[in-house]
Design a protein around this motif. Structure first.
Motif, PDB file in Angstrom:
ATOM      1  N   GLY A  23     -13.874   3.371  -8.711  1.00  0.00           N
ATOM      2  CA  GLY A  23     -12.579   3.568  -9.338  1.00  0.00           C
ATOM      3  C   GLY A  23     -11.401   2.976  -8.588  1.00  0.00           C
ATOM      4  O   GLY A  23     -10.257   3.096  -9.009  1.00  0.00           O
ATOM      5  N   THR A  24     -11.683   2.324  -7.460  1.00  0.00           N
ATOM      6  CA  THR A  24     -10.653   1.643  -6.681  1.00  0.00           C
ATOM      7  C   THR A  24     -11.006   0.166  -6.615  1.00  0.00           C
ATOM      8  O   THR A  24     -12.170  -0.195  -6.440  1.00  0.00           O
ATOM      9  CB  THR A  24     -10.566   2.207  -5.247  1.00  0.00           C
ATOM     10  N   ALA A  25      -9.999  -0.674  -6.757  1.00  0.00           N
ATOM     11  CA  ALA A  25     -10.220  -2.117  -6.664  1.00  0.00           C
ATOM     12  C   ALA A  25      -9.423  -2.682  -5.494  1.00  0.00           C
ATOM     13  O   ALA A  25      -8.282  -2.289  -5.261  1.00  0.00           O
ATOM     14  CB  ALA A  25      -9.802  -2.810  -7.952  1.00  0.00           C
ATOM     15  N   ARG A  26     -10.049  -3.581  -4.780  1.00  0.00           N
ATOM     16  CA  ARG A  26      -9.361  -4.357  -3.750  1.00  0.00           C
ATOM     17  C   ARG A  26      -9.068  -5.718  -4.365  1.00  0.00           C
ATOM     18  O   ARG A  26      -9.919  -6.292  -5.042  1.00  0.00           O
ATOM     19  CB  ARG A  26     -10.233  -4.489  -2.509  1.00  0.00           C
ATOM     20  N   ILE A  52       0.841  -1.451 -11.403  1.00  0.00           N
ATOM     21  CA  ILE A  52       0.658  -2.863 -11.724  1.00  0.00           C
ATOM     22  C   ILE A  52      -0.217  -2.955 -12.965  1.00  0.00           C
ATOM     23  O   ILE A  52      -0.975  -2.034 -13.271  1.00  0.00           O
ATOM     24  CB  ILE A  52       0.051  -3.656 -10.545  1.00  0.00           C
ATOM     25  N   ALA A  53      -0.103  -4.072 -13.662  1.00  0.00           N
ATOM     26  CA  ALA A  53      -0.856  -4.249 -14.907  1.00  0.00           C
ATOM     27  C   ALA A  53      -1.616  -5.568 -14.884  1.00  0.00           C
ATOM     28  O   ALA A  53      -1.140  -6.577 -14.343  1.00  0.00           O
ATOM     29  CB  ALA A  53       0.092  -4.213 -16.102  1.00  0.00           C
ATOM     30  N   VAL A  78      -0.994   1.094  -7.018  1.00  0.00           N
ATOM     31  CA  VAL A  78      -1.280   0.573  -5.679  1.00  0.00           C
ATOM     32  C   VAL A  78      -1.400   1.750  -4.717  1.00  0.00           C
ATOM     33  O   VAL A  78      -0.491   2.567  -4.598  1.00  0.00           O
ATOM     34  CB  VAL A  78      -0.169  -0.393  -5.220  1.00  0.00           C
ATOM     35  N   THR A  79      -2.551   1.854  -4.053  1.00  0.00           N
ATOM     36  CA  THR A  79      -2.789   2.951  -3.112  1.00  0.00           C
ATOM     37  C   THR A  79      -2.778   2.496  -1.661  1.00  0.00           C
ATOM     38  O   THR A  79      -2.678   3.316  -0.755  1.00  0.00           O
ATOM     39  CB  THR A  79      -4.131   3.644  -3.407  1.00  0.00           C
ATOM     40  N   VAL A 103      -3.924  -5.889  -1.802  1.00  0.00           N
ATOM     41  CA  VAL A 103      -3.665  -4.492  -2.145  1.00  0.00           C
ATOM     42  C   VAL A 103      -4.944  -3.814  -2.607  1.00  0.00           C
ATOM     43  O   VAL A 103      -5.902  -4.475  -3.019  1.00  0.00           O
ATOM     44  CB  VAL A 103      -2.592  -4.345  -3.270  1.00  0.00           C
ATOM     45  N   GLU A 104      -4.934  -2.477  -2.542  1.00  0.00           N
ATOM     46  CA  GLU A 104      -5.978  -1.670  -3.163  1.00  0.00           C
ATOM     47  C   GLU A 104      -5.317  -0.877  -4.281  1.00  0.00           C
ATOM     48  O   GLU A 104      -4.184  -0.412  -4.141  1.00  0.00           O
ATOM     49  CB  GLU A 104      -6.642  -0.744  -2.148  1.00  0.00           C
ATOM     50  N   VAL A 105      -6.046  -0.725  -5.390  1.00  0.00           N
ATOM     51  CA  VAL A 105      -5.485  -0.153  -6.605  1.00  0.00           C
ATOM     52  C   VAL A 105      -6.403   0.937  -7.139  1.00  0.00           C
ATOM     53  O   VAL A 105      -7.616   0.726  -7.283  1.00  0.00           O
ATOM     54  CB  VAL A 105      -5.318  -1.259  -7.684  1.00  0.00           C
ATOM     55  N   ASP A 106      -5.810   2.104  -7.433  1.00  0.00           N
ATOM     56  CA  ASP A 106      -6.516   3.161  -8.144  1.00  0.00           C
ATOM     57  C   ASP A 106      -6.481   2.759  -9.611  1.00  0.00           C
ATOM     58  O   ASP A 106      -5.418   2.721 -10.225  1.00  0.00           O
ATOM     59  CB  ASP A 106      -5.820   4.506  -7.919  1.00  0.00           C
ATOM     60  N   LEU A 107      -7.635   2.422 -10.169  1.00  0.00           N
ATOM     61  CA  LEU A 107      -7.688   1.853 -11.510  1.00  0.00           C
ATOM     62  C   LEU A 107      -7.300   2.867 -12.576  1.00  0.00           C
ATOM     63  O   LEU A 107      -7.815   3.986 -12.610  1.00  0.00           O
ATOM     64  CB  LEU A 107      -9.095   1.329 -11.802  1.00  0.00           C
TER      65      LEU A 107
END
Length: 127
Positions: A23-26, A52-53, A78-79, A103-107
């Motif tokens: 569930g997190t993307a780098r 972010i989109a 962004v996390t 960045v890392e993102v909580d999707l």
């Protein structure tokens, strides 16, 4: 010339990548992108907590050759940010898939990931 294109992530036609884990993307830029840009001297990306989109502007990267917009391969919050890039933007050149992440993102959802190119599709695009 041959470029590193890891199989464990998806790619945008604009040369950003995303790798998803629980569930997190780098997010980062590809080896091809950093090579095309040349020596990177400045990077700007969103702050932690920003939304972010997919396919919208994520930030800016400046090299000795050009200033280029970065686009987000995913949608979410962004996390984490790679603040090391602020003092050492050359990490994008040295290790775009490792220490040079952005960045890392909580999707918010994983739909953006489905629209990304596979490693094979991306290799076909850049060759």
């Amino acid at each position: 010339m041959s470029f590193d294109v890891p199989d464990d992530r998806g790619y945008m036609e604009s040369h950003e990548w995303a790798s998803e884990d629980g569930g997190t993307a780098r997010v980062g830029i590809s080896d091809f992108a950093q090579d095309e840009l040349g020596d990177i001297v400045f990077v700007e990306f969103p702050d932690e907590g920003e939304e972010i989109a997919h396919d919208e502007q994520l930030g800016v990267v400046e090299s000795i050759k050009a200033v280029s917009d970065l686009y987000s391969p995913v949608t979410g919050t962004v996390t984490a940010t790679n603040d090391e890039l602020l003092d050492a933007p050359e990490l994008l050149n040295d290790d775009p898939y490792g220490e040079g992440w952005l960045v890392e993102v909580d999707l918010a959802d994983e739909s953006g990931l489905d629209e990304l190119l596979s490693a094979d599709e991306y290799r076909d695009q850049i060759e």
